[in-house]
Motif scaffolding. Structure first.
Motif, PDB file in Angstrom:
ATOM      1  N   MET A  24       0.929  -1.212   0.048  1.00 55.90           N
ATOM      2  CA  MET A  24       0.023  -0.024   0.217  1.00 55.90           C
ATOM      3  C   MET A  24       0.861   1.269   0.019  1.00 55.90           C
ATOM      4  O   MET A  24       0.525   2.170  -0.796  1.00 55.90           O
ATOM      5  CB  MET A  24      -0.932   0.193   1.327  1.00 55.90           C
ATOM      6  CG  MET A  24      -2.138   0.872   1.188  1.00 55.90           C
ATOM      7  SD  MET A  24      -3.087   0.648   2.435  1.00 55.90           S
ATOM      8  CE  MET A  24      -2.184   0.473   4.003  1.00 55.90           C
ATOM      9  N   GLY A  25       1.956   1.221   0.846  1.00 54.43           N
ATOM     10  CA  GLY A  25       2.909   2.359   0.831  1.00 54.43           C
ATOM     11  C   GLY A  25       3.711   2.791  -0.475  1.00 54.43           C
ATOM     12  O   GLY A  25       3.620   3.621  -1.076  1.00 54.43           O
ATOM     13  N   CYS A  27       2.370   1.860  -3.584  1.00 56.17           N
ATOM     14  CA  CYS A  27       1.162   2.432  -4.434  1.00 56.17           C
ATOM     15  C   CYS A  27       0.809   3.847  -4.088  1.00 56.17           C
ATOM     16  O   CYS A  27       0.871   4.919  -5.005  1.00 56.17           O
ATOM     17  CB  CYS A  27      -0.062   1.536  -4.339  1.00 56.17           C
ATOM     18  SG  CYS A  27       0.297   0.047  -5.315  1.00 56.17           S
ATOM     19  N   LEU A  28       0.815   4.410  -2.800  1.00 59.81           N
ATOM     20  CA  LEU A  28       0.408   5.571  -2.371  1.00 59.81           C
ATOM     21  C   LEU A  28       1.576   6.512  -2.735  1.00 59.81           C
ATOM     22  O   LEU A  28       1.392   7.799  -2.938  1.00 59.81           O
ATOM     23  CB  LEU A  28       0.206   5.467  -0.885  1.00 59.81           C
ATOM     24  CG  LEU A  28      -1.215   4.894  -0.378  1.00 59.81           C
ATOM     25  CD1 LEU A  28      -1.216   4.898   1.037  1.00 59.81           C
ATOM     26  CD2 LEU A  28      -2.188   5.515  -1.029  1.00 59.81           C
ATOM     27  N   ALA A  31       1.192   7.283  -6.521  1.00 66.68           N
ATOM     28  CA  ALA A  31      -0.016   7.422  -6.987  1.00 66.68           C
ATOM     29  C   ALA A  31      -0.207   8.846  -7.807  1.00 66.68           C
ATOM     30  O   ALA A  31       0.291   9.792  -7.151  1.00 66.68           O
ATOM     31  CB  ALA A  31      -0.978   7.492  -5.758  1.00 66.68           C
ATOM     32  N   TRP A  33      -1.451  11.809  -7.856  1.00 67.91           N
ATOM     33  CA  TRP A  33      -2.552  12.543  -7.010  1.00 67.91           C
ATOM     34  C   TRP A  33      -3.072  13.892  -7.939  1.00 67.91           C
ATOM     35  O   TRP A  33      -4.147  14.541  -7.602  1.00 67.91           O
ATOM     36  CB  TRP A  33      -1.904  13.239  -5.581  1.00 67.91           C
ATOM     37  CG  TRP A  33      -1.564  11.937  -4.783  1.00 67.91           C
ATOM     38  CD1 TRP A  33      -0.373  11.234  -4.668  1.00 67.91           C
ATOM     39  CD2 TRP A  33      -2.533  11.015  -4.065  1.00 67.91           C
ATOM     40  NE1 TRP A  33      -0.385  10.434  -3.731  1.00 67.91           N
ATOM     41  CE2 TRP A  33      -1.903  10.241  -3.456  1.00 67.91           C
ATOM     42  CE3 TRP A  33      -3.820  11.064  -3.949  1.00 67.91           C
ATOM     43  CZ2 TRP A  33      -2.485   9.215  -2.708  1.00 67.91           C
ATOM     44  CZ3 TRP A  33      -4.482  10.287  -3.176  1.00 67.91           C
ATOM     45  CH2 TRP A  33      -3.672   9.411  -2.634  1.00 67.91           C
ATOM     46  N   ARG A  83      -3.359   2.699  -8.731  1.00 69.55           N
ATOM     47  CA  ARG A  83      -2.630   3.289  -7.570  1.00 69.55           C
ATOM     48  C   ARG A  83      -3.706   4.192  -6.677  1.00 69.55           C
ATOM     49  O   ARG A  83      -3.810   4.090  -5.713  1.00 69.55           O
ATOM     50  CB  ARG A  83      -1.597   4.136  -7.911  1.00 69.55           C
ATOM     51  CG  ARG A  83      -0.574   3.371  -8.684  1.00 69.55           C
ATOM     52  CD  ARG A  83       0.925   4.087  -8.956  1.00 69.55           C
ATOM     53  NE  ARG A  83       2.064   3.295  -9.188  1.00 69.55           N
ATOM     54  CZ  ARG A  83       2.560   3.281 -10.242  1.00 69.55           C
ATOM     55  NH1 ARG A  83       2.572   4.159 -11.021  1.00 69.55           N
ATOM     56  NH2 ARG A  83       3.549   2.312 -10.684  1.00 69.55           N
ATOM     57  N   LEU A  84      -4.684   4.980  -7.481  1.00 71.31           N
ATOM     58  CA  LEU A  84      -5.764   5.604  -6.907  1.00 71.31           C
ATOM     59  C   LEU A  84      -6.734   4.723  -6.542  1.00 71.31           C
ATOM     60  O   LEU A  84      -7.267   5.083  -5.434  1.00 71.31           O
ATOM     61  CB  LEU A  84      -6.178   6.784  -7.699  1.00 71.31           C
ATOM     62  CG  LEU A  84      -5.397   8.057  -7.951  1.00 71.31           C
ATOM     63  CD1 LEU A  84      -5.899   8.937  -9.065  1.00 71.31           C
ATOM     64  CD2 LEU A  84      -4.858   8.668  -6.869  1.00 71.31           C
ATOM     65  N   ALA A  87      -5.618   3.386  -3.123  1.00 73.80           N
ATOM     66  CA  ALA A  87      -5.620   4.655  -2.229  1.00 73.80           C
ATOM     67  C   ALA A  87      -6.795   4.707  -1.572  1.00 73.80           C
ATOM     68  O   ALA A  87      -7.168   4.719  -0.379  1.00 73.80           O
ATOM     69  CB  ALA A  87      -5.009   6.104  -2.852  1.00 73.80           C
ATOM     70  N   ALA A  90      -7.703   1.691   0.463  1.00 74.90           N
ATOM     71  CA  ALA A  90      -7.060   1.780   1.813  1.00 74.90           C
ATOM     72  C   ALA A  90      -7.889   2.428   2.949  1.00 74.90           C
ATOM     73  O   ALA A  90      -7.741   2.485   3.942  1.00 74.90           O
ATOM     74  CB  ALA A  90      -5.572   2.288   1.519  1.00 74.90           C
TER      75      ALA A  90
END
Length: 120
Positions: A24-25, A27-28, A31, A33, A83-84, A87, A90
């Protein structure tokens, strides 16, 4: 007994949680944004989070055994990319865990099965 104390005693639960947090980290951190700067995309992304949080709070299965959690994860990925989508998932997982609908030892397993694997 506290759900978080079972996480400390369960080696598989803590290992799965660490793997889930690492994925998760990653991908975040990567991401896109800036894609959410458009108001319509941002509202869609936030609406998806609310809709999935409500969907995941319901114990719903379709007739053929398909779990709606997987359908929501696929929808998030198709709408916003992996990726989003991860997010958003998550945040939904955090809402579900904070609401008490998910035991502490199961967060890593749910993160892998219902968030990372369907999105990737």
């Amino acid at each position: 007994m506290n759900a978080w104390s079972t996480l400390a005693r369960d080696p598989y639960g803590s290992t799965l949680l660490l793997v889930c947090l690492a994925g998760m980290g990653a991908c975040l951190a990567r991401a896109p944004w800036r894609a959410l700067q458009m108001e319509s995309r941002q509202h869609g992304w936030l609406g998806l989070i609310v809709m999935l949080a409500l969907l995941w709070s319901l114990p719903a299965r379709l007739g053929n055994g398909m779990d709606l959690h997987l359908a929501g994860a696929s929808l998030a990925t198709l709408m916003f990319g992996p990726r989003l989508g991860i997010a958003a998932l998550a945040i939904v997982l955090a809402i579900t865990a904070a609401g008490g609908r998910l035991a502490g030892a199961d967060i890593g397993l749910h993160g892998l099965c219902f968030m990372l694997l369907p999105a990737l």
